[in-house]
Design an enzyme around this catalytic site. Structure first.
Site, PDB file in Angstrom:
ATOM      1  N   HIS A  67       0.880  -1.200   0.005  1.00 49.58           N
ATOM      2  CA  HIS A  67       0.075   0.136   0.018  1.00 49.58           C
ATOM      3  C   HIS A  67       0.956   1.339  -0.161  1.00 49.58           C
ATOM      4  O   HIS A  67       0.575   2.286  -0.780  1.00 49.58           O
ATOM      5  CB  HIS A  67      -0.794  -0.023   1.381  1.00 49.58           C
ATOM      6  CG  HIS A  67      -1.581   1.337   1.519  1.00 49.58           C
ATOM      7  ND1 HIS A  67      -1.365   2.104   2.316  1.00 49.58           N
ATOM      8  CD2 HIS A  67      -2.917   1.578   0.786  1.00 49.58           C
ATOM      9  CE1 HIS A  67      -2.469   2.983   2.228  1.00 49.58           C
ATOM     10  NE2 HIS A  67      -3.175   2.839   1.508  1.00 49.58           N
ATOM     11  N   GLU A  70       2.155   1.925  -3.404  1.00 48.76           N
ATOM     12  CA  GLU A  70       1.020   2.382  -4.171  1.00 48.76           C
ATOM     13  C   GLU A  70       1.233   3.794  -3.967  1.00 48.76           C
ATOM     14  O   GLU A  70       0.888   4.622  -5.168  1.00 48.76           O
ATOM     15  CB  GLU A  70      -0.221   2.011  -3.781  1.00 48.76           C
ATOM     16  CG  GLU A  70      -1.416   2.513  -4.433  1.00 48.76           C
ATOM     17  CD  GLU A  70      -2.791   2.448  -3.601  1.00 48.76           C
ATOM     18  OE1 GLU A  70      -2.971   1.654  -2.886  1.00 48.76           O
ATOM     19  OE2 GLU A  70      -3.230   3.853  -3.683  1.00 48.76           O
ATOM     20  N   HIS A  71       1.377   4.340  -2.983  1.00 56.48           N
ATOM     21  CA  HIS A  71       1.163   5.834  -2.734  1.00 56.48           C
ATOM     22  C   HIS A  71       2.530   6.402  -3.390  1.00 56.48           C
ATOM     23  O   HIS A  71       2.310   7.575  -3.843  1.00 56.48           O
ATOM     24  CB  HIS A  71       1.229   6.174  -1.142  1.00 56.48           C
ATOM     25  CG  HIS A  71      -0.066   6.307  -0.520  1.00 56.48           C
ATOM     26  ND1 HIS A  71      -0.484   7.352   0.232  1.00 56.48           N
ATOM     27  CD2 HIS A  71      -0.984   5.362  -0.417  1.00 56.48           C
ATOM     28  CE1 HIS A  71      -1.685   7.085   0.759  1.00 56.48           C
ATOM     29  NE2 HIS A  71      -2.134   5.759   0.333  1.00 56.48           N
ATOM     30  N   GLU A 143      -4.906   7.951   7.390  1.00 58.92           N
ATOM     31  CA  GLU A 143      -5.827   7.044   6.505  1.00 58.92           C
ATOM     32  C   GLU A 143      -6.245   5.855   7.272  1.00 58.92           C
ATOM     33  O   GLU A 143      -7.431   5.411   7.407  1.00 58.92           O
ATOM     34  CB  GLU A 143      -5.245   6.445   5.285  1.00 58.92           C
ATOM     35  CG  GLU A 143      -5.912   5.640   4.431  1.00 58.92           C
ATOM     36  CD  GLU A 143      -5.172   5.231   3.090  1.00 58.92           C
ATOM     37  OE1 GLU A 143      -4.162   5.371   2.734  1.00 58.92           O
ATOM     38  OE2 GLU A 143      -5.835   4.521   2.221  1.00 58.92           O
TER      39      GLU A 143
END
Lengths: 429, 417
Positions: A67, A70-71, A143
């Site tokens: 993740h 991905e950022h 998040e």
């Protein structure tokens, strides 16, 4: 290019694997204005431990790296943000990380070819600097915090931790505040080098584009890039039997009603992708018959206030794990758990109705047909099927060939040792 | 789009070969009437679950599944001071069905009967009242929704905008079968038109519709008395700031601005564009500053209520950063007002906006959006007109509308954790 057609639906798509290993799946829809492209890496949150190049050494990474990557992939050299480059072309770009993969996608009506090249280029241009990695931790922390305030999300992660012991599906996709603090640019680079290779990726495009020209563009783009040899990662998967890790657990939050999740752990690792497709349809039928809003049970439980309007069920089927959850808010979580548990265990004794099965098949065929109304739905289905190892039209075929008697084949999964429950309770003031 | 007169109703027909489904909808529009708020919310739920012919939810849903998962839905939306209900049936085009089940006839019959022969049983009413009460109580558990509801209540106190589309827990208690029937009459007597879209000639659809008496419905006239624009002006003497605390991890903040701009004014495109530049894209100013530069938030954005002239800014942040985030948001808006507008953000927003408009062309309902604009009395509009307006916007236009912003309300749901 291999052409795959379904005459009944009057739809076709094309598949090709490039010399560097990248699989390209193209579904032209010339009358639609937009094009939608999705580049997927078979690297998700559960891929935390792996071996490379035939070595016996196990490399362990913190939860949340996929993740985090991905950022960070949107950051390109010279402080260029890939999303700004897409905006310049008039395209929307976004990405998501799941348990099994990371997907980057855009949709656009203008500048499709330039946008496609940009998609390939930004995902294939790793650029990690320590300062921005540190900054990203604060964003990801926010998040993570937001999901900790959602009772449904807390319940979902709680039931996964109850069902599984070692399988990495128990870790939140984003990781935890602690795990993301262990991530640095070297870990990101190492995981990128391991998984972001064309052999471990596929590209799906649906919509308005020229088939030959698009494939040529992708080929040329890939031929002009040098890739390190594929490291052949072998992921350490924890295939667990159907026994749950924990039968019950709970957590307290600032809410005014309990949220409950009852889970059923499934052991389906031995099945082929085509068998799993059929099993999935059969589970869908059983779940719809016993738990859907249109079922007799649902109406009864709703009137008795055992469940409320948030009641829902979910069936998740991946290569390394499979489970069913039945979720919702409940005035009395113990009654909810008791009723659902009994219902799950009673399923093998239920006499299902053949006419209802026929009707179910009919409605699911319609659902499959409706998918072709949207290029996003087509691309996402192609993406999911590429991960599962099936073809787009296989589900339709499975629906058309399933028999009523097949239902019995899944009765064995409704086992008392496979059931667990998790509750979010209101905090006392 | 073709217009056909069908028993005195206007039927708008959009032939579209791209889709495998056919959709037939009836659109009703009526003034938001506080008297019928919880009733209409409950009524639409009851009508989507049962009818005289299918009196239980199981029978209703089972029949729809039997005709290839035909979907029947009633969706409600608000445009200014008007509530719009779309009652629609969407079914698989018969050319993709192997068996001969006459789906067009069955789907249209279902639409007509569900609409004109509802099932108002006390048992169903009580069930729906319970569900709606649970829905209200549940707001506390969804922190973003809770904050949004509280923000709306505070910013639009005593205005139509603050009327919750689902009423209140108290108002739900007072709903009776009689009040449901009154609300139903209010709905059925409101102006309506028909919209059909799909890969089908219109004749078989009209033939089916003509089997029924449509004279019970009232024709929607262009000279309608409906007030789509909410022109209410509030005197803002002082910015209202409300802080509530809950035992949560993250703080949710809403900031509300007003202006005199409405959908029917020349500033509408610039105003929507301003919101887009501020916070509707990844390249937008607030996203770039609050999230990317200072790493304060994961979620930050803005939205416009063009029929009300409002812009809302939303952020989820740590409680330690409330004041800093507020300062940054105010500073960025002041920069817009002072004419300090980044060229790149301006150009990127133009291209992103135009792409959004062009992508709308893939919706079978796109021609309807243009029609609705016309029926609202806002003149003719099309994708081309919108794109031209966006293309011709200048930075001066944005500065002008930014200076019309008046800060009204700040609502903060603060996390204790």
């Amino acid at each position: 290019m291999e052409k795959i057609t379904n005459e009944f639906l009057q739809e076709s798509y094309y598949k090709s694997t490039l010399p560097n290993g990248l699989t390209v799946i193209l579904f032209p829809k010339p009358l639609i204005k937009r094009s939608y492209a999705m580049l997927t890496v078979k690297y998700g949150s559960i891929h935390q431990e792996f071996k490379i190049n035939g070595s016996d050494e196990i490399i362990s990474t913190p939860a949340g790296v996929a993740h985090f990557l991905e950022h960070k992939m949107f950051e390109m050299p010279n402080k260029v943000d890939a999303s700004n480059l897409f905006a310049e072309l008039g395209a929307d770009v976004n990405a998501y990380t799941s348990h099994e993969n990371t997907s980057y996608y855009f949709s656009t009506v203008m500048n499709f070819e330039k946008s496609l090249e940009l998609l390939l280029d930004f995902v294939q241009t790793p650029y990690f600097i320590e300062e921005s990695v540190e900054g990203e931790k604060k964003i990801i922390e926010q998040e993570i915090m937001s999901s900790l305030d959602k009772p449904s999300s807390v319940c979902y992660h709680g039931i996964l931790r109850n069902l599984f012991e070692k399988n990495k599906v128990i870790d939140d996709i984003g990781g935890t505040k602690e795990s993301i603090n262990l991530i640095n640019k070297d870990i990101l680079q190492m995981c990128y080098n391991t998984f972001y290779h064309p052999s471990n990726m596929f590209l799906v495009i649906a919509g308005n584009f020229d088939l030959e020209k698009t494939l040529d563009l992708v080929k040329t783009n890939q031929e002009n890039k040098d890739f390190n040899p594929y490291l052949n990662p072998v992921v350490i998967n924890y295939f667990e039997n159907n026994k749950v890790n924990k039968e019950y657990d709970s957590f307290m939050m600032d809410v005014n009603i309990s949220s409950v999740s009852v889970g059923l752990k499934l052991d389906l690792y031995e099945s082929t992708p085509q068998e799993i497709l059929k099993i999935a349809v059969l589970f869908d039928f059983i779940l719809e018959e016993r738990f859907d809003y249109s079922s007799e049970n649902y109406q009864k439980w709703l009137r008795e206030q055992i469940i409320d309007y948030t009641f829902t069920f979910n069936f998740s089927l991946c290569k390394t794990h499979a489970y069913i959850t039945i979720d919702g808010q409940a005035p009395d979580p113990n009654i909810f758990i008791d009723v659902i548990r009994k219902e799950l265990l009673n399923i093998p004794n239920i006499k299902f109705n053949e006419e209802r099965f026929t009707n179910f098949i009919r409605s699911h065929i319609a659902y499959q047909i409706r998918k072709f109304n949207s290029v996003e739905a087509i691309a996402n289905a192609l993406n999911d099927e590429a991960i599962d190892g099936t073809e787009l039209f296989d589900k339709l075929l499975a629906l058309q060939t399933l028999k009523f008697e097949d239902i019995k084949s899944v009765y064995k999964y409704f086992d008392k040792d496979s059931i667990s429950s998790f509750v979010v309770l209101p905090k006392e003031n | 789009m073709d217009i056909i007169n069908l028993q005195n109703l206007n039927l708008y027909y959009n032939y579209d070969s791209r889709f495998k489904t056919i959709c037939v909808c009836l659109y009703f529009s009526f003034p938001i009437n506080e008297k019928y708020i919880p009733e209409l919310s409950i009524l639409t739920q009851m009508m989507q679950k049962t009818s005289a012919s299918y009196p239980t939810e199981e029978e209703f849903a089972y029949y729809l599944k039997s005709i290839y998962d035909t979907s029947f839905s009633i969706t409600s939306s608000r445009i200014g001071k008007v509530q719009c209900l779309r009652v629609s049936v969407s079914f698989i085009n018969p050319k993709y069905i192997k068996e001969d089940i006459n789906i067009v006839e069955k789907a249209i019959n279902f639409l007509y009967e569900s609409l004109l022969y509802p099932n108002f049983s006390i048992d169903n009413l009580e069930l729906e009242k319970n569900i709606l009460t649970q829905f209200h109580n549940n707001t506390y558990n969804n922190k973003t929704k809770y904050a949004s509801v509280r923000f709306t209540e505070e910013m639009y106190k005593n205005e139509v905008q603050s009327i919750n589309a689902n009423g209140t827990v108290e108002s739900v208690k007072n709903v009776t079968i009689e009040s449901i029937k009154e609300a139903y009459t209010y709905l059925i007597n409101s102006p309506c038109y028909i919209f059909v879209t799909g890969d089908t000639p219109i004749k078989p659809i009209c033939d089916e519709l003509n089997k029924y008496d449509l004279s019970v419905f009232r024709k929607y006239e262009l000279t309608s008395e409906l007030e789509f624009i909410d022109n209410y002006k509030k005197d803002i003497n002082q910015v209202v700031e409300i802080v509530e605390e809950q035992d949560i991890n993250q703080t949710i903040m809403f900031i509300g601005y007003r202006s005199d701009i409405r959908r029917n004014t020349k500033y509408r495109f610039a105003y929507s564009f301003l919101s887009a530049m501020l916070g509707e894209y990844f390249h937008s100013t607030l996203f770039q500053v609050v999230r990317e530069k200072y790493n304060l938030a994961y979620s930050i954005g803005s939205s416009t209520l063009i029929n009300k002239g409002a812009i809302h800014v939303f952020a989820r942040i740590s409680k330690d950063n409330i004041e800093f985030a507020k300062k940054l948001i105010f500073e960025e808006i002041e920069k817009y007002q002072d004419g300090d507008i980044d060229d790149k953000t301006f150009e990127l927003t133009k291209s992103s906006r135009i792409n959004d408009i062009l992508k709308n062309g893939d919706s079978p309902f796109n021609p309807l959006y243009d029609l609705q604009e016309e029926l609202m009395g806002c003149g003719k509009i099309s994708d081309e007109i919108i794109i031209n307006n966006i293309t011709n916007l200048t930075k001066e236009d944005i500065v002008e509308v930014a200076n019309m912003l008046v800060l009204d309300t700040i609502y903060i749901l603060k996390g204790r954790a």
